[in-house]
Design a protein around this motif. Structure first.
Motif, PDB file in Angstrom:
ATOM      1  N   THR A 243       0.831  -1.202   0.000  1.00 29.99           N
ATOM      2  CA  THR A 243       0.000   0.000   0.000  1.00 29.99           C
ATOM      3  C   THR A 243       0.867   1.254   0.000  1.00 29.99           C
ATOM      4  OG1 THR A 243      -0.131   0.214   2.410  1.00 29.99           O
ATOM      5  CG2 THR A 243      -1.698  -1.294   1.340  1.00 29.99           C
ATOM      6  N   ALA A 244       0.208   2.393  -0.256  1.00 28.14           N
ATOM      7  CA  ALA A 244       0.918   3.676  -0.283  1.00 28.14           C
ATOM      8  C   ALA A 244       1.479   4.033   1.085  1.00 28.14           C
ATOM      9  CB  ALA A 244      -0.025   4.767  -0.771  1.00 28.14           C
ATOM     10  N   LEU A 245       0.916   3.477   2.156  1.00 32.11           N
ATOM     11  CA  LEU A 245       1.378   3.758   3.514  1.00 32.11           C
ATOM     12  C   LEU A 245       2.513   2.835   3.943  1.00 32.11           C
ATOM     13  CD1 LEU A 245      -2.067   4.339   5.268  1.00 32.11           C
ATOM     14  CD2 LEU A 245      -0.455   6.055   4.410  1.00 32.11           C
ATOM     15  N   GLY A 246       2.912   1.940   3.058  1.00 29.92           N
ATOM     16  CA  GLY A 246       4.021   1.056   3.377  1.00 29.92           C
ATOM     17  C   GLY A 246       3.608  -0.273   3.954  1.00 29.92           C
ATOM     18  N   GLY A 247       2.308  -0.493   4.112  1.00 28.40           N
ATOM     19  CA  GLY A 247       1.830  -1.766   4.619  1.00 28.40           C
ATOM     20  C   GLY A 247       1.615  -2.765   3.496  1.00 28.40           C
ATOM     21  N   THR A 248       1.161  -3.936   3.869  1.00 30.23           N
ATOM     22  CA  THR A 248       0.891  -4.999   2.896  1.00 30.23           C
ATOM     23  C   THR A 248      -0.471  -5.597   3.188  1.00 30.23           C
ATOM     24  OG1 THR A 248       3.247  -5.545   2.736  1.00 30.23           O
ATOM     25  CG2 THR A 248       1.696  -7.196   1.951  1.00 30.23           C
ATOM     26  N   ARG A 249      -1.260  -5.831   2.145  1.00 25.10           N
ATOM     27  CA  ARG A 249      -2.548  -6.498   2.317  1.00 25.10           C
ATOM     28  C   ARG A 249      -2.638  -7.679   1.359  1.00 25.10           C
ATOM     29  NH1 ARG A 249      -6.991  -5.093  -1.301  1.00 25.10           N
ATOM     30  NH2 ARG A 249      -6.354  -3.553  -2.872  1.00 25.10           N
ATOM     31  N   VAL A 250      -3.395  -8.667   1.760  1.00 25.77           N
ATOM     32  CA  VAL A 250      -3.602  -9.837   0.922  1.00 25.77           C
ATOM     33  C   VAL A 250      -4.715  -9.528  -0.082  1.00 25.77           C
ATOM     34  CG1 VAL A 250      -4.322 -12.257   0.875  1.00 25.77           C
ATOM     35  CG2 VAL A 250      -2.837 -11.425   2.714  1.00 25.77           C
ATOM     36  N   VAL A 251      -4.452  -9.819  -1.355  1.00 27.19           N
ATOM     37  CA  VAL A 251      -5.465  -9.712  -2.401  1.00 27.19           C
ATOM     38  C   VAL A 251      -5.959 -11.123  -2.659  1.00 27.19           C
ATOM     39  CG1 VAL A 251      -5.963  -8.971  -4.763  1.00 27.19           C
ATOM     40  CG2 VAL A 251      -4.303  -7.704  -3.375  1.00 27.19           C
ATOM     41  N   ASP A 252      -7.030 -11.488  -1.999  1.00 25.39           N
ATOM     42  CA  ASP A 252      -7.493 -12.869  -2.024  1.00 25.39           C
ATOM     43  C   ASP A 252      -8.372 -13.129  -3.241  1.00 25.39           C
ATOM     44  OD1 ASP A 252      -7.704 -15.444  -1.164  1.00 25.39           O
ATOM     45  OD2 ASP A 252      -8.711 -14.996   0.715  1.00 25.39           O
ATOM     46  N   LEU A 253      -8.591 -14.405  -3.533  1.00 21.47           N
ATOM     47  CA  LEU A 253      -9.540 -14.778  -4.573  1.00 21.47           C
ATOM     48  C   LEU A 253     -10.936 -14.494  -4.058  1.00 21.47           C
ATOM     49  CD1 LEU A 253      -9.870 -16.192  -7.379  1.00 21.47           C
ATOM     50  CD2 LEU A 253     -10.182 -18.320  -6.121  1.00 21.47           C
ATOM     51  N   PRO A 254     -11.739 -13.691  -4.779  1.00 22.41           N
ATOM     52  CA  PRO A 254     -13.087 -13.406  -4.294  1.00 22.41           C
ATOM     53  C   PRO A 254     -13.940 -14.662  -4.260  1.00 22.41           C
ATOM     54  CG  PRO A 254     -12.842 -12.664  -6.563  1.00 22.41           C
ATOM     55  CD  PRO A 254     -11.474 -13.078  -6.094  1.00 22.41           C
ATOM     56  N   ILE A 255     -14.912 -14.695  -3.345  1.00 19.65           N
ATOM     57  CA  ILE A 255     -15.792 -15.858  -3.261  1.00 19.65           C
ATOM     58  C   ILE A 255     -16.658 -15.949  -4.506  1.00 19.65           C
ATOM     59  CG2 ILE A 255     -17.727 -16.884  -2.009  1.00 19.65           C
ATOM     60  CD1 ILE A 255     -16.547 -15.776   0.556  1.00 19.65           C
ATOM     61  N   GLY A 256     -17.313 -14.830  -4.832  1.00 13.56           N
ATOM     62  CA  GLY A 256     -18.205 -14.814  -6.003  1.00 13.56           C
ATOM     63  C   GLY A 256     -17.860 -13.671  -6.928  1.00 13.56           C
ATOM     64  N   GLU A 257     -18.798 -12.753  -7.084  1.00 15.74           N
ATOM     65  CA  GLU A 257     -18.626 -11.665  -8.032  1.00 15.74           C
ATOM     66  C   GLU A 257     -19.205 -10.399  -7.427  1.00 15.74           C
ATOM     67  OE1 GLU A 257     -19.176 -11.112 -12.828  1.00 15.74           O
ATOM     68  OE2 GLU A 257     -20.591 -12.352 -11.747  1.00 15.74           O
ATOM     69  N   GLN A 258     -18.415  -9.315  -7.448  1.00 11.07           N
ATOM     70  CA  GLN A 258     -18.915  -8.043  -6.931  1.00 11.07           C
ATOM     71  C   GLN A 258     -20.059  -7.505  -7.790  1.00 11.07           C
ATOM     72  OE1 GLN A 258     -15.574  -5.501  -4.772  1.00 11.07           O
ATOM     73  NE2 GLN A 258     -15.088  -5.779  -6.922  1.00 11.07           N
ATOM     74  N   LEU A 259     -19.884  -7.612  -9.104  1.00 10.45           N
ATOM     75  CA  LEU A 259     -20.855  -7.075 -10.051  1.00 10.45           C
ATOM     76  C   LEU A 259     -21.347  -8.192 -10.948  1.00 10.45           C
ATOM     77  CD1 LEU A 259     -18.876  -3.870 -11.132  1.00 10.45           C
ATOM     78  CD2 LEU A 259     -20.655  -4.021  -9.394  1.00 10.45           C
ATOM     79  N   PRO A 260     -22.508  -8.770 -10.672  1.00  8.34           N
ATOM     80  CA  PRO A 260     -23.002  -9.867 -11.528  1.00  8.34           C
ATOM     81  C   PRO A 260     -23.503  -9.358 -12.876  1.00  8.34           C
ATOM     82  CG  PRO A 260     -24.626  -9.324  -9.857  1.00  8.34           C
ATOM     83  CD  PRO A 260     -23.405  -8.498  -9.551  1.00  8.34           C
ATOM     84  N   ARG A 261     -23.519 -10.256 -13.846  1.00 11.25           N
ATOM     85  CA  ARG A 261     -24.085  -9.999 -15.168  1.00 11.25           C
ATOM     86  C   ARG A 261     -23.411  -8.829 -15.887  1.00 11.25           C
ATOM     87  NH1 ARG A 261     -29.378 -11.663 -15.527  1.00 11.25           N
ATOM     88  NH2 ARG A 261     -29.160 -11.128 -17.728  1.00 11.25           N
ATOM     89  N   ILE A 262     -22.081  -8.789 -15.855  1.00 12.36           N
ATOM     90  CA  ILE A 262     -21.378  -7.696 -16.538  1.00 12.36           C
ATOM     91  C   ILE A 262     -20.672  -8.183 -17.799  1.00 12.36           C
ATOM     92  CG2 ILE A 262     -21.114  -6.027 -14.677  1.00 12.36           C
ATOM     93  CD1 ILE A 262     -18.499  -8.656 -15.474  1.00 12.36           C
ATOM     94  N   CYS A 263     -20.827  -9.471 -18.128  1.00 13.26           N
ATOM     95  CA  CYS A 263     -20.263  -9.975 -19.385  1.00 13.26           C
ATOM     96  C   CYS A 263     -21.067 -11.186 -19.820  1.00 13.26           C
ATOM     97  CB  CYS A 263     -18.784 -10.312 -19.244  1.00 13.26           C
ATOM     98  SG  CYS A 263     -18.386 -11.623 -18.096  1.00 13.26           S
TER      99      CYS A 263
END
Length: 357
Positions: free
Chosen positions: A337-357
């Motif tokens: 992150t911009a603050l120098g920390g670290t976060r995990v970017v995990d595999l999402p369970i489902g979909e934030q926005l359904p029906r977008i493709c």
């Protein structure tokens, strides 16, 4: 709260979990989102059911050897709602999406099939607009529409038009592009601004307005891929981050190759309107779908010439290095992150926005 004279019975069975339960007995929207639920559906239902008839990889595309040539083969279905949105429609998505799946294997697309599933009562004028978009996109991509099918379902059992496209393409003899080839030391490159397509569809669907129009980035990427291959660089991995966005795509690659991926958040190109929309909707731009962007993994010594070739192409002008691969935390994606920390970017369970493709 009103006072009570005694203990109140709590009906635990009436509680509702905000996230879909992973052991749900029925299909949920999240199963089609390209995240963990999709992966589990393939691993625990489809592959066992298919048995030895299935290829264990079951990726977005497959490379088949025919004599001395290699053919890429892919299929995809499109159920986007609404059918038309800023910058595109279900018609050009259906062409560009399959073209791009072939391109991510290093293939020059040759031919597509088109299958239409139509809801009874759909206006012919609307179907004609969709079909025209399919034809226009195919001409722009230089692919032939060679076979197809049409089915009609009862009124109320569809959303106007669904499209399935399958495609074949000829793989460049110089290319060996697979998720498994990502390795420690590789540089991670994205071809431009992320999250644009998902926000464009949502803005149209929900009636949201921003300071400038957000239009889908739907585009065919095989020309960009060819320019990258022509540099002579050994491109290890390519993927187009559609459903589940950059976050889901990088998790799939990290798992397939057994590498750890580290991102630099401030280097990820996110347009201001996309960032603002995601903040308003409570979304993470890393998980928002794209339809005209790619992610590339290349050796560090090849990064500069690949970037130069991308910047010279109309679909790669905003290309940027966003991270690298390492041997630490294999199978995981983290972001600095911009603050120098670290976060995990995990595999999402489902979909934030359904029906977008």
């Amino acid at each position: 709260m009103p006072e009570t004279s005694g203990p109140t019975a709590i009906d635990i069975e009436a509680w509702v979990c905000p996230a879909p339960l992973r052991d749900a007995p029925n299909i949920l929207m999240g199963h089609g989102g390209g995240g963990a639920m999709s992966a589990e559906l393939i691993e625990h239902l489809f592959l066992p059911a298919f048995g030895s008839a299935a290829d264990a990889a079951m990726g977005d595309s497959a490379v088949l050897r025919v004599g001395s040539e290699r053919l890429a083969f892919s299929t995809d279905s499109y159920v986007v709602k609404p059918l038309f949105f800023p910058g595109g429609s279900i018609g050009d998505l259906a062409v560009n999406g399959t073209v791009n799946d072939l391109a991510m294997a290093g293939a020059q697309p040759m031919a597509l099939s088109t299958a239409f599933i139509l809801e009874e009562g759909t206006a012919l004028a609307e179907l004609a607009r969709v079909a025209h978009a399919v034809g226009t996109a195919a001409l722009a991509a230089g692919v032939r529409l060679v076979t197809g099918d049409t089915k009609v379902v009862d009124s109320g059992h569809g959303d106007g038009v669904y499209i399935n496209t399958a495609g074949i393409g000829l793989v460049d003899q110089r290319a060996d592009i697979r998720p498994e080839r990502a390795r420690p030391g590789d540089v991670v490159i994205v071809s431009g601004d992320i999250g644009v397509h998902g926000v464009a569809v949502m803005s149209c669907r929900e009636g949201l307005e921003f300071s400038t129009a957000v239009a889908s980035d739907s585009a065919p990427l095989h020309g960009l891929v060819a320019a990258m291959i022509n540099t002579g660089a050994d491109i290890h991995t390519l993927r187009d981050p559609t459903r589940g966005g950059v976050g889901a795509t990088l998790n799939e690659i990290a798992k397939a190759a057994g590498v750890g991926i580290s991102l630099i958040e401030r280097s990820i190109p996110i347009p201001g309107d996309v960032r603002d929309a995601c903040g308003l909707l409570g979304l993470d731009p890393l998980y928002v779908a794209n339809e005209g962007k790619l992610i590339a993994f290349v050796a560090p010594e090849d990064a500069d010439r690949v970037l130069a070739a991308m910047h010279a192409h109309p679909h790669g002008g905003g290309a940027a290095i966003i991270g690298d691969c390492g041997a630490e935390h294999p199978g995981m994606v983290v972001a600095r992150t911009a603050l120098g920390g670290t976060r995990v970017v995990d595999l999402p369970i489902g979909e934030q926005l359904p029906r977008i493709c």
